[in-house]
Each structure stands twice: as structure tokens, then as C-alpha cells.
Design an enzyme around this catalytic site. Structure first.
Site, mmCIF file in Angstrom:
data_model
loop_
_atom_site.group_PDB
_atom_site.id
_atom_site.type_symbol
_atom_site.label_atom_id
_atom_site.label_comp_id
_atom_site.label_asym_id
_atom_site.label_seq_id
_atom_site.Cartn_x
_atom_site.Cartn_y
_atom_site.Cartn_z
ATOM 1 N N LYS A 75 0.569 -1.157 0.346
ATOM 2 C CA LYS A 75 0.284 0.201 -0.069
ATOM 3 C C LYS A 75 0.935 1.083 -0.476
ATOM 4 C CE LYS A 75 -4.081 1.605 2.515
ATOM 5 N NZ LYS A 75 -4.961 1.607 3.762
ATOM 6 N N SER A 150 -9.498 1.679 3.263
ATOM 7 C CA SER A 150 -9.761 2.356 2.523
ATOM 8 C C SER A 150 -7.789 1.431 1.240
ATOM 9 C CB SER A 150 -7.441 3.261 3.002
ATOM 10 O OG SER A 150 -7.291 3.659 3.681
ATOM 11 N N SER A 174 -9.951 -0.640 6.985
ATOM 12 C CA SER A 174 -9.316 -0.867 5.704
ATOM 13 C C SER A 174 -8.539 -2.293 5.536
ATOM 14 C CB SER A 174 -7.995 0.549 5.841
ATOM 15 O OG SER A 174 -9.240 1.613 6.090
HETATM 16 N N1 GLN Z 1 -13.061 4.242 6.149
HETATM 17 C C1 GLN Z 1 -12.342 4.060 8.055
HETATM 18 C C2 GLN Z 1 -12.389 6.056 7.558
HETATM 19 O O1 GLN Z 1 -12.319 5.926 6.447
HETATM 20 C C3 GLN Z 1 -11.327 2.995 8.083
HETATM 21 C C4 GLN Z 1 -9.753 3.987 7.337
HETATM 22 C C5 GLN Z 1 -9.141 3.381 7.258
HETATM 23 O O2 GLN Z 1 -8.922 1.879 8.419
HETATM 24 N N2 GLN Z 1 -7.749 3.589 7.531
HETATM 25 O O3 GLN Z 1 -11.757 5.932 8.583
#
Ligand code: GLN
Length: 498
Positions: A75, A150, A174
Site C-alpha cells: 500500500k 482505504s 481498511s
Molecule cells: N474507513 C475508515 C475511515 O475512513 C477506516 C479507514 C482506515 O482503516 N484507514 O476512517
């Protein structure tokens, strides 16, 4: 392109070379990967093939380990030396880190070959990968739909068989949510199991890195190489890392009498009905294998998203203060004075969602509001953690859905942030409580994959992987893969910055 375990076998038996497989990953990244927009940067071909040839020689000398020569993608939030680290932000476009993340170093030292950096929501903020400066990622099962976020680029790349496995980070879901929406296996470790050194910080008390792969076996192989104490991250836990791959075989036995809790709040009317049925069917499959199912209550779950939004925003506003146009990344043109330099660099360098979080976070930490919001959220966090730990004394693990629905359409939720945050309703609790959890493919609805989530007590990654592996011995959902588009078709999701 095979998964990690099969790739390792091919290499071991001399049926393929790392050089060929690495080249294949690069070719697929440039063709199908481009259509899905799942990579932000790709390794330079000659340099990476050189590394692949060196690992082929290592294996030929008998000095290989299971991961020697197996390609993977990181990532774009992990600092790498060979490739830029953008966090999918204009702020860090083209940024070259002087350091290498501990996770990247460990996987490199374990022999893995990094073929590229995957697309993501900007600074890991999002659940759909629509918040990337480099454009959205398409879900390989349906290019009109989101891959989740994400870590959407990592999940899409693994699902589309572009690469054997990839890394991700999970602050509120994420790793698990994109794994669920793309039909792959993703594990978020216990807070402190994997080093955060060299991972661009979003919310430091919640962030954890973990693997995305085709199967629990592949996730176990990666996690084994990633995990462990690190002097460069004082929040890592000193206890030794279990041999996760070796532990998998005991899954069948482990299921005998295993107490599995089904949280009522995860399976109520808010859950998509078909997703709910698939989760219940998966639970029954484990019951037939000797597990004992029991409904449990997680009464504070309704507060989890709210507490998460406050805490994650607060920590992000503090962590992202470093991007000021002076020390890192983007700097605006011709500022009139220092405050305009700060103001315009941040205004122009960050996207809308990042700004929303920074503003929210600054507000909840400000004098007069801190007690009402931030400190209150910390108290709720404690209640959530205590309730999870209590429930996990009466049960061995919890089982539920990873996400309330299968992949939604691009554009469907982007204008409605609260609705978007609710995609994380089943995942954020584990981050608040620091618990490990894994998402495994558990069926399909309307041709789209559905993920089942298993949550365990701190440092129960071995158990979670055993149960996930046993489930995958009994099911074949994780073996399904999306159709390959005919070569040469133009991409659906735009791949260049605006
Ligand atoms: N979807 C969640 C957010 O928008 C989690 C994001 C993540 O785990 N980095 O914060």
C-alpha cells in the site's frame, strides 16, 4: 498469477523462476492493473528483475526461505526507498522517503519482491477508494463498483490475480472491508503486533498493518514475516511471534468445542438480508465441525462509529500538522508570507475528506469542546474495549459480517459522509479495542463477494487464522475469482491526477 503458497511451491520445485513471475506481475499491472487503477507506482523493471534473479540464485544454492522470490505489492502508505510514497495525496506526490518501513524491510529480508505501490484513499481516510488523488480504483468483480477502502488498490490487485499478496493498513477497517468487498482474505493484527515504524500515521492509537492474500494460509505466511517487536516502535509488544503457518493444521481439532459468539448487534435488521444469511450459513458450517454457537450482546456497538470518528479525526489533525509546506511535500507557488504558505499549501495539497477530518479533529480537541467530544469519546472507547474483552472471556471468538453490504456503486455514498462512515460499523470496534480480526470470503450476493469477520482476544491471530483456514478447507469462496476482461480495453476508472 498464483497465491503466495502456490508461488512458493512453483519456485521450490523449479517449475517457475522469480524472474518470470515478477515480470508477469509487472505486465499484468500495466494491463489489467491499469484498467482497475490499482497501482500508484510500479517498480523499475530492470532493478526489480535483478532482485528476482538474485533470489532465484539464492534458491538454487539452497539458501531460500518460503517467501524467497515471491512478488508482492505494498500500500502506498508504507515508506519505501526504491519507490515514492504518496499516500495517494497531492501533498506527497513523488515524495521519496529517506527511511524504509519496518514491515517493508522485514518482507524484503524474508525474500519478497516488491513490484509496486497500491492505490488507496488519501492518507487512508475512506471506505471506497474514491478519495485518492490518483483517481478511484475499480472493483474487479464489477468495475462500476468500489473495491472498498482505504486499502482498495491492494485488495483489488490481489482479487484480480495481479500479484500473490499485498500489504494494507487498518485504522477502522481498511484491510478487512476492502478484503470483504473484493473477495480476498485480510487480517488486522492486535494493536502492537506489527510495527508502525515507517507507515505514514493517520490515527496512531488505531493504526495497524497487516496482510491481504487469497487465503488464510497466505495471510499466515505474510503475517509471520511482518510481525514482532521493533525497537523503532515503542508500542510494539515484546512477546514472541507464533509460527502462524505451522499452527494452521491444528484448525480442525481447535474447532472442537470452540465457543463462537454471534453479536446480536452485528446481525440485526440493519444488515443486508442476504449478507446476514451467508454469515449464518458460515456459522452453521463451523457448528457442524464442532464449534458451539451462542448469541452475545455488544451493547456499546452503536457508539463505535461515533467514538471512532472523534478519536480518528483528533489524532489525524495532530499527525497531519507536519504537512505544512515547509518540511514535506507540496508547497504552494509564491506565497506572500508564512501564514499564506501554510494556508495555501494545505488547502491545495489536501483533498476534501482529509480537510473535513482535520477540521473536525481540531474542533474536538479545542478548548471548550475537548471534554464534550474527545474525552467523552475516550470514555466510550474504554467501555467498548471492556465489553469486548468481557465477551471474549465467555467465548473464544466472535463471528459476524465484515461490512453491512457488498460493494456499492462508485458515487453512491461519496456525497454523504455519514452514510460512508457507516460502512465501517462492524470493523471500527476492533480498532478501538485493539483486537485482531480477519475477514474471509463467505459467499456472493448478486455476483459480488461477501466477507465474514472473525474477532478474537488480543494476540489470538494464530487462532483466527486456524479457524479461517479450516473454513477455507470446507468452502471454496476464496478460490472464486473475477472474470478477466479482454486485453486492450480502456480503463473504467481514470488513472491520472486531476
Ligand atoms: N474507513 C475508515 C475511515 O475512513 C477506516 C479507514 C482506515 O482503516 N484507514 O476512517
Amino acid at each position: 498469477m498464483q497465491g503466495v503458497l502456490e508461488t512458493a511451491r512453483l519456485l521450490e520445485q523449479g517449475d517457475a523462476s522469480s524472474e518470470e513471475l515478477t515480470l508477469d506481475c509487472l505486465r499484468r499491472a500495466r494491463s489489467h492493473g491499469r484498467r482497475l487503477n490499482c497501482y500508484i507506482s510500479l517498480a523499475e523493471e530492470e532493478a526489480v528483475l535483478e532482485q528476482a534473479r538474485a533470489s532465484d540464485q539464492r534458491r538454487a544454492r539452497g539458501a531460500g526461505t518460503p517467501l524467497t522470490g515471491v512478488p508482492l505489492a505494498h500500500k502506498d502508505i508504507f515508506c519505501t526507498r526504491d519507490l515514492p510514497t504518496s499516500c495517494a495525496s497531492r501533498m506527497l506526490e513523488g515524495y521519496r522517503s529517506p527511511i524504509e518501513a519496518t514491515v517493508v524491510r522485514r518482507l524484503r529480508e524474508a525474500g519478497m519482491i516488491c513490484v509496486g505501490k497500491t492505490n488507496m484513499d488519501e492518507f487512508a481516510m475512506g471506505s471506497s477508494n474514491e478519495n485518492s488523488y490518483f483517481g478511484p480504483v475499480a472493483n474487479p468483480w464489477d468495475p462500476e463498483r468500489v473495491p472498498g477502502g482505504s486499502s482498495g488498490g491492494s485488495a483489488a490487485a490481489v482479487a484480480a490475480r495481479l500479484v500473490p499478496a499485498a500489504t494494507g493498513t487498518d485504522t477502522g477497517g481498511s484491510i478487512r472491508q476492502p478484503a470483504a468487498l473484493c473477495g480476498v482474505t485480510g487480517l488486522k493484527p492486535t494493536y502492537g503486533r506489527v510495527s508502525r515504524h515507517g507507515i505514514v500515521a493517520f490515527a496512531s492509537s488505531l493504526d495497524q498493518a497487516g496482510p491481504l492474500g487469497r487465503s488464510a494460509e497466505d495471510a499466515a505466511l505474510l503475517l509471520h514475516a511482518m510481525a514482532g517487536p521493533d525497537p523503532l516502535d515503542s508500542t510494539t509488544d515484546p512477546r514472541p511471534v507464533q509460527d502462524y503457518p505451522a499452527a494452521l493444521a491444528a484448525g480442525k481439532e481447535r474447532l472442537q468445542g470452540l465457543r463462537i459468539g454471534l453479536p446480536r448487534q452485528f446481525l440485526d435488521e440493519r444488515l443486508d438480508a442476504r449478507v446476514g444469511e451467508l454469515i449464518q450459513e458460515s456459522a452453521r458450517l463451523l457448528e457442524q465441525q464442532g464449534a458451539v454457537l451462542r448469541e452475545v450482546e455488544l451493547t456499546h456497538q452503536d457508539l463505535a462509529v461515533a467514538a471512532y470518528c472523534v478519536i480518528a479525526a483528533a489524532e489525524c489533525s495532530s499527525n497531519l500538522a507536519r504537512f505544512d509546506g515547509v518540511r514535506y511535500g507540496y508547497r504552494c507557488e509564491e506565497p506572500r508570507d508564512l501564514s499564506e504558505l501554510y494556508l495555501r499549501s494545505r488547502t491545495e495539497g489536501f483533498g476534501a475528506e482529509v480537510k473535513r477530518r482535520v477540521i473536525t479533529g481540531t474542533h474536538v480537541l479545542s478548548a471548550g469542546y475537548q471534554e464534550a467530544y474527545y474525552l467523552q469519546a475516550l470514555k466510550v472507547r474504554r467501555l467498548i474495549r471492556d465489553e469486548f474483552l468481557q465477551t471474549l472471556e465467555e467465548t473464544d471468538l466472535l463471528l459476524g459480517p465484515t461490512s453491512p453490504t457488498a460493494a456499492f456503486r462508485r458515487g453512491e455514498k461519496i456525497a454523504d459522509p455519514v452514510n460512508m462512515y457507516l460502512s465501517d460499523v462492524y470493523t471500527v470496534g476492533c480498532n478501538l479495542a485493539g483486537l485482531p480480526a480477519v475477514s474471509v470470503p463467505a459467499g456472493f450476493t448478486g455476483g459480488l463477494p461477501v466477507g465474514m469477520q472473525l474477532i478474537g482476544p488480543p494476540f489470538s491471530e494464530g487462532l483466527l487464522l486456524q479457524v479461517a483456514h479450516r473454513y477455507q478447507e470446507l468452502s471454496d469462496w476464496h478460490l472464486q475469482h473475477p472474470p478477466e476482461p479482454p486485453p486492450g480495453e480502456p480503463g473504467q476508472a481514470g488513472g491520472t491526477p486531476p
